[in-house]
Design an enzyme around this catalytic site. Structure first.
Site, short mmCIF file in Angstrom:
data_model
loop_
_atom_site.label_atom_id
_atom_site.label_comp_id
_atom_site.label_asym_id
_atom_site.label_seq_id
_atom_site.Cartn_x
_atom_site.Cartn_y
_atom_site.Cartn_z
N ASP A 1 0.82 -1.22 0.00
CA ASP A 1 0.00 0.00 0.00
C ASP A 1 0.85 1.27 0.00
O ASP A 1 2.08 1.20 -0.04
CB ASP A 1 -0.94 -0.07 1.22
CG ASP A 1 -2.35 0.36 0.89
OD1 ASP A 1 -2.51 1.25 0.03
OD2 ASP A 1 -3.29 -0.18 1.49
N TRP B 1 -2.90 3.37 -5.88
CA TRP B 1 -4.18 3.94 -6.32
C TRP B 1 -4.08 4.81 -7.59
O TRP B 1 -4.97 5.64 -7.85
CB TRP B 1 -4.83 4.78 -5.20
CG TRP B 1 -4.58 4.26 -3.82
CD1 TRP B 1 -4.99 3.04 -3.34
CD2 TRP B 1 -3.89 4.90 -2.74
NE1 TRP B 1 -4.57 2.90 -2.04
CE2 TRP B 1 -3.91 4.02 -1.65
CE3 TRP B 1 -3.25 6.13 -2.61
CZ2 TRP B 1 -3.31 4.34 -0.43
CZ3 TRP B 1 -2.66 6.45 -1.41
CH2 TRP B 1 -2.69 5.55 -0.33
N GLY B 2 -3.00 4.68 -8.34
CA GLY B 2 -2.85 5.49 -9.56
C GLY B 2 -2.38 6.92 -9.29
O GLY B 2 -2.24 7.70 -10.23
N ASP C 1 -10.02 3.27 -3.97
CA ASP C 1 -10.69 2.12 -3.34
C ASP C 1 -12.13 1.96 -3.82
O ASP C 1 -12.89 2.92 -3.93
CB ASP C 1 -10.73 2.30 -1.82
CG ASP C 1 -9.39 2.01 -1.18
OD1 ASP C 1 -8.39 1.96 -1.91
OD2 ASP C 1 -9.36 1.84 0.05
C1 GLA Z 1 -6.03 1.07 1.37
C2 GLA Z 1 -6.12 0.10 0.20
C3 GLA Z 1 -7.25 -0.89 0.49
C4 GLA Z 1 -6.97 -1.64 1.78
C5 GLA Z 1 -6.80 -0.65 2.93
C6 GLA Z 1 -6.31 -1.33 4.20
O1 GLA Z 1 -7.13 1.89 1.47
O2 GLA Z 1 -6.33 0.78 -0.99
O3 GLA Z 1 -7.36 -1.80 -0.60
O4 GLA Z 1 -5.83 -2.44 1.63
O5 GLA Z 1 -5.84 0.36 2.61
O6 GLA Z 1 -6.11 -0.43 5.25
#
Ligand code: GLA
Length: 378
Positions: free
Chosen positions: A126, A161-162, A183
């Site tokens: 992440d 996330w791009g 997300d």
């Molecule tokens: C981010 C990621 C999610 C998930 C959460 C966990 O938001 O994009 O997919 O893994 O963290 O905290």
């Protein structure tokens, strides 16, 4: 390690969030087998955030939460492997994970070794709590290199996330897939938003480093960690079809111990999965620019062996009657060629068509998935 087709599996986050433990993971491993998911190609079981103790041990190593995982992670990994599955875990490129647990910044090599020693096959990585003076590409390169040198094949699933123009540098880092969008949550609005955003990245997608549109919400029905309004079964079918069509990893997010029959019929459709896992892994393209109806998407993709997949997605709130002209697919009117078209969800071959194909009336939020074979025109 080279990953040739988009990973398929299950991830704990969408439904369970921080409520994960050994029992859930082992029951989920059993459910993969009982429901035929492994047989259909879903083979990664991934534990997301919230698995660790808040402190590293005296040697700087991450420690699994003693209450959630009393026998440690090797024990869980061994069980998952005994079912013929692969085992995935989660960390983060910043100083803390998104949920505030210890993360891998400046511990990349030691963490990669720890994951390898537990038998981890997949690492979701992440992007929260990135130190202000650090650049994303450098952080992902560090972990990419650490994983490539940890002595075990570990699929590297980047999750930034791009943002920060990830698409421009992610393929340098060793990542096998990268989150191209933010997300997901369990609502039609979220599905539509991620799909529209994804059109910017059609040309970045490629074998070995797949665009990841986030985990699936099929079958969540408004329950669980990312629940919002929930979707209808038809909306879940559209969501699954679009993710499969665009070559996204297919990581299930619902509770697979308790799936209803419709959910299973969506997630287990072999012909849809075959389009996702197609060996040629070509980029999709627009083949029916319905300028008068921007929310109706008609996309095509060349498949291994010469077939063409066409996906028609009605993202609008009203009915649509889309069509596609074969010259946009490379078949001009004097080519002497036609298309034999199969409607995958119907399970029916519709016949041979020349020059243009007009779909049936398509209701709001539904889709059509076609597999087309090039044949001689009669
Ligand atoms: C981010 C990621 C999610 C998930 C959460 C966990 O938001 O994009 O997919 O893994 O963290 O905290």
């Amino acid at each position: 390690m080279i990953v040739r087709t988009p990973p398929m599996g299950w991830n704990s986050w969408n439904t369970f969030g921080r409520n994960i433990d050994e029992k859930l993971i082992m029951e989920t491993a059993d459910a993969f087998i009982e429901n035929g998911l492994l047989e259909a190609g879903y083979n990664y079981l991934v534990i997301d955030d919230c698995w660790a103790e808040m402190q590293r041990d005296e040697n700087g190593r991450l420690v699994p939460d003693h209450i959630k995982f009393p026998h440690g992670m090797k024990y869980v990994a061994d069980y998952v492997h005994s079912k013929g599955l692969k085992f995935g875990m989660y960390s983060c490129a910043g100083s803390l994970t998104c949920a505030g647990y210890p993360a891998s910044f400046e511990y990349e090599f030691i963490d990669a070794e720890t994951f390898a020693s537990w038998g981890v096959d997949y690492l979701k990585y992440d992007y929260c709590f990135r130190p202000m003076n650090q650049q994303g590409h450098a952080l992902y390169k560090r972990m990419g290199l650490a994983l490539a040198n940890c002595g075990r094949d570990i699929c590297f699933s980047a999750c930034s996330w791009g943002v920060d123009r990830t698409n421009e540098w992610i393929k340098q880092t060793g990542a096998h897939l990268w989150r191209s969008t933010g997300d997901i949550n369990d609502s039609w609005a979220s599905v539509k938003q991620l799909l529209e955003k994804q059109t910017e990245y059609f040309t970045t997608n490629g074998q070995g480093c797949f665009n990841d549109m986030d985990m699936l919400i099929v079958g969540m029905h408004g329950k669980g960690n990312v629940a919002v309004a929930g979707c209808t079964d038809e909306e879940y079918r559209t969501h699954f079809s679009a993710w499969a069509f665009l070559g996204s990893p297919l990581m299930i997010g619902c509770d697979i111990r308790n799936m209803d029959e419709v959910t299973k019929s969506i997630l287990l459709n072999k012909e849809i999965i075959a389009i996702n896992q197609d060996g040629a892994y070509r980029q999709p393209f627009d083949c029916g620019n319905h300028w008068w109806a921007q929310d109706v998407k008609v996309w095509a993709k060349f498949l291994e062996g010469g077939d063409i997949a066409v996906g028609v997605f009605n993202l609008s709130d009203g009915p649509a009657d889309p069509f596609f002209s074969f010259d946009t697919l490379g078949i001009d009117r004097v080519s002497g060629k036609a298309l034999e078209i199969r409607d995958i969800w119907k399970g029916e071959t519709l016949g041979v068509f020349k020059d243009v194909f007009r779909t049936e009336h398509i209701a709001a939020h539904t889709c059509k998935m076609y597999r087309c074979k090039v044949v001689d025109a009669k």
